[in-house]
Scaffold this active site. Structure first.
Site, mmCIF file in Angstrom:
data_model
loop_
_atom_site.group_PDB
_atom_site.id
_atom_site.type_symbol
_atom_site.label_atom_id
_atom_site.label_comp_id
_atom_site.label_asym_id
_atom_site.label_seq_id
_atom_site.Cartn_x
_atom_site.Cartn_y
_atom_site.Cartn_z
ATOM 1 N N LYS A 38 42.848 -52.347 -33.597
ATOM 2 C CA LYS A 38 43.244 -53.644 -33.028
ATOM 3 C C LYS A 38 44.350 -53.522 -31.982
ATOM 4 O O LYS A 38 44.486 -54.387 -31.134
ATOM 5 C CB LYS A 38 43.660 -54.609 -34.135
ATOM 6 C CG LYS A 38 44.973 -54.244 -34.800
ATOM 7 C CD LYS A 38 45.340 -55.274 -35.849
ATOM 8 C CE LYS A 38 46.831 -55.321 -36.040
ATOM 9 N NZ LYS A 38 47.221 -55.135 -37.441
ATOM 10 N N ARG A 133 54.849 -61.372 -44.866
ATOM 11 C CA ARG A 133 53.625 -61.787 -44.198
ATOM 12 C C ARG A 133 52.595 -61.975 -45.309
ATOM 13 O O ARG A 133 52.817 -62.801 -46.189
ATOM 14 C CB ARG A 133 53.200 -60.764 -43.109
ATOM 15 C CG ARG A 133 52.276 -61.398 -42.059
ATOM 16 C CD ARG A 133 51.850 -60.421 -40.968
ATOM 17 N NE ARG A 133 50.910 -59.413 -41.447
ATOM 18 C CZ ARG A 133 50.386 -58.451 -40.674
ATOM 19 N NH1 ARG A 133 50.721 -58.370 -39.404
ATOM 20 N NH2 ARG A 133 49.530 -57.576 -41.170
HETATM 21 C C1 LIG Z 1 47.732 -54.030 -37.744
HETATM 22 C C2 LIG Z 1 47.673 -53.619 -39.160
HETATM 23 C C3 LIG Z 1 47.724 -52.266 -39.496
HETATM 24 C C4 LIG Z 1 47.904 -51.167 -38.467
HETATM 25 O O1 LIG Z 1 49.125 -51.313 -37.800
HETATM 26 P P1 LIG Z 1 49.612 -50.232 -36.732
HETATM 27 O O2 LIG Z 1 50.992 -50.674 -36.416
HETATM 28 O O3 LIG Z 1 48.691 -50.356 -35.551
HETATM 29 O O4 LIG Z 1 49.547 -48.905 -37.342
HETATM 30 C C5 LIG Z 1 47.631 -51.929 -40.826
HETATM 31 N N1 LIG Z 1 47.495 -52.872 -41.778
HETATM 32 C C6 LIG Z 1 47.433 -54.174 -41.496
HETATM 33 C C7 LIG Z 1 47.300 -55.153 -42.602
HETATM 34 C C8 LIG Z 1 47.525 -54.604 -40.176
HETATM 35 O O5 LIG Z 1 47.467 -55.905 -39.913
#
Ligand SMILES: *Cc1c(COP(=O)(O)O)cnc(C)c1O
Length: 365
Positions: A38, A133
């Site tokens: 993402k 969160r």
């Molecule tokens: C975006 C996200 C990740 C990955 O985060 P990075 O900072 O890109 O490593 C992992 N777990 C959740 C729940 C996320 O929303």
């Protein structure tokens, strides 16, 4: 090849190198890697690179990105990282093998969708360890939900527990936080009488535990995007030595549309900039500056794009223009030249999702 700017260039070999470096360090410590796409808006070539590396799952927060990856030929399996919207549970079960969850109503809806599709959908229950969160806050609620999934929701499979830190509340994944997650898992295991397969210890921000060799043994999964696609972040934010990683997997390129010597301090009555902000301008006298056909709509934060060449400084930007000081540049920059910038997570997500920024995959080193 058509010249088209602005564009983001993804160097596929550097991406693959970075995945291998992180994966090696995780594997050594018994931690499986979920490759998270993402951070580059789910570029399918990125999903493919994670798949080819043998990641346990390809993860993203949006089902659209999973669909794009599948259309590109990526088989997955996929993990949905954001708690499913009740309106998307059918799609989640169809596209993702596993999802992260924190609401019993969503779990019941997923169970129903899985029943209708004749599938068993895997779930990880998220625990909020203070970042505020997603995740169960009340540990009794967590335990109750685990028991409901295990005993009542026959079309779900309770794969494990997970947590996410360093996103909203800026909480650092310390050894203590990781141990808290292990305790949550063990409490559920005692209750349901079996071992949980997955203890998912967080995202890129949990990698310092791997680098320090102090990750509790039972944590066996991390979900990592940022550290791989924008390796400089872990150095800049947490002082991690990331010198073994390419810092320029993604490069933003823009074309110069004006070069002139102008005063460095605006001339006249200073009020507000294009975004209604009060700015401070340093008076360094007359200096050579370049105007780029690239603006905040393309990357959001002018202080989060980093000139790839020495002697160049980003001065500021409006919606569609970026102003750079090139007085001390090492080359003679002219109209029509291309300037390159490396990115951090924030500028990378915006640049890769901006409709006017072309994405180019560079397959040579
Ligand atoms: C975006 C996200 C990740 C990955 O985060 P990075 O900072 O890109 O490593 C992992 N777990 C959740 C729940 C996320 O929303």
């Amino acid at each position: 090849m058509n010249r088209y700017y602005p564009r983001v260039v993804l160097n596929e070999k550097k991406l693959r190198d970075n995945i291998a470096q992180i994966q090696m360090r995780c594997t050594e410590q018994g931690v499986n890697l979920v490759g998270v796409i993402k951070g580059c808006t789910g570029i399918p070539a990125c999903a493919k690179a994670f798949e080819d590396a043998g990641c346990q799952y390809i993860g993203t927060s949006r089902t659209e990105q999973i669909r794009d990856a599948i259309r590109y030929g990526v088989k997955g399996p996929f993990m949905l990282l954001r708690i499913p919207m009740p309106s998307e549970v059918d799609e989640v079960v169809r596209l993702a093998e596993i999802s992260l969850n924190s609401e019993i109503a969503v779990l019941r809806a997923l169970n129903e969708a899985a029943k209708q599709q004749g599938k068993r959908h895997k779930v990880i229950l998220m625990v909020d360890l203070g970042d505020l969160r997603e995740g169960f806050w009340d540990r009794e609620d967590l335990l109750a939900a685990a028991c409901i999934v295990e005993r009542e929701l026959q079309h779900l499979y309770l794969a494990g527990v997970g947590t996410n830190l360093g996103c909203y509340g800026s909480i650092f994944p310390t050894v203590e936080k990781m141990n808290e997650l292990v305790h949550c898992a063990e409490r559920i295991e005692r209750e349901i009488g079996r071992t949980l397969e997955i203890l998912s210890g967080g995202a890129s921000t949990s990698l310092p535990r791997i680098f320090n060799h102090d990750m509790p043994a039972r944590i066996n999964q991390l979900r990592v995007g940022e550290a791989i696609i924008n390796a400089k972040d872990l150095h800049d934010l947490f002082g991690c030595d990331m010198s073994f990683m390419h810092q320029d997997v993604f490069v933003l390129e823009a074309e110069v549309i004006e070069v002139k010597i102008k005063p460095s301090h605006p001339v006249g009555e200073v009020t507000f900039d294009a975004f209604g902000m009060k700015q401070v301008y340093e008076d360094r006298g007359a200096r050579r500056r370049a105007l780029l056909a690239l603006g905040r709509v393309d990357y959001a934060f002018p202080d989060m794009i980093y000139p790839a060449e020495e002697g160049v400084q980003v001065l500021g930007a409006s919606s569609d223009h970026t102003i750079v000081d090139i007085e001390d540049a090492r080359r003679d920059i002219k109209v029509g030249d291309v300037m390159r910038f490396t990115l951090c997570y924030a500028s990378n997500v915006f640049a890769t999702s901006a409709p006017n920024v072309k994405i180019v995959i560079e397959r040579e080193p």
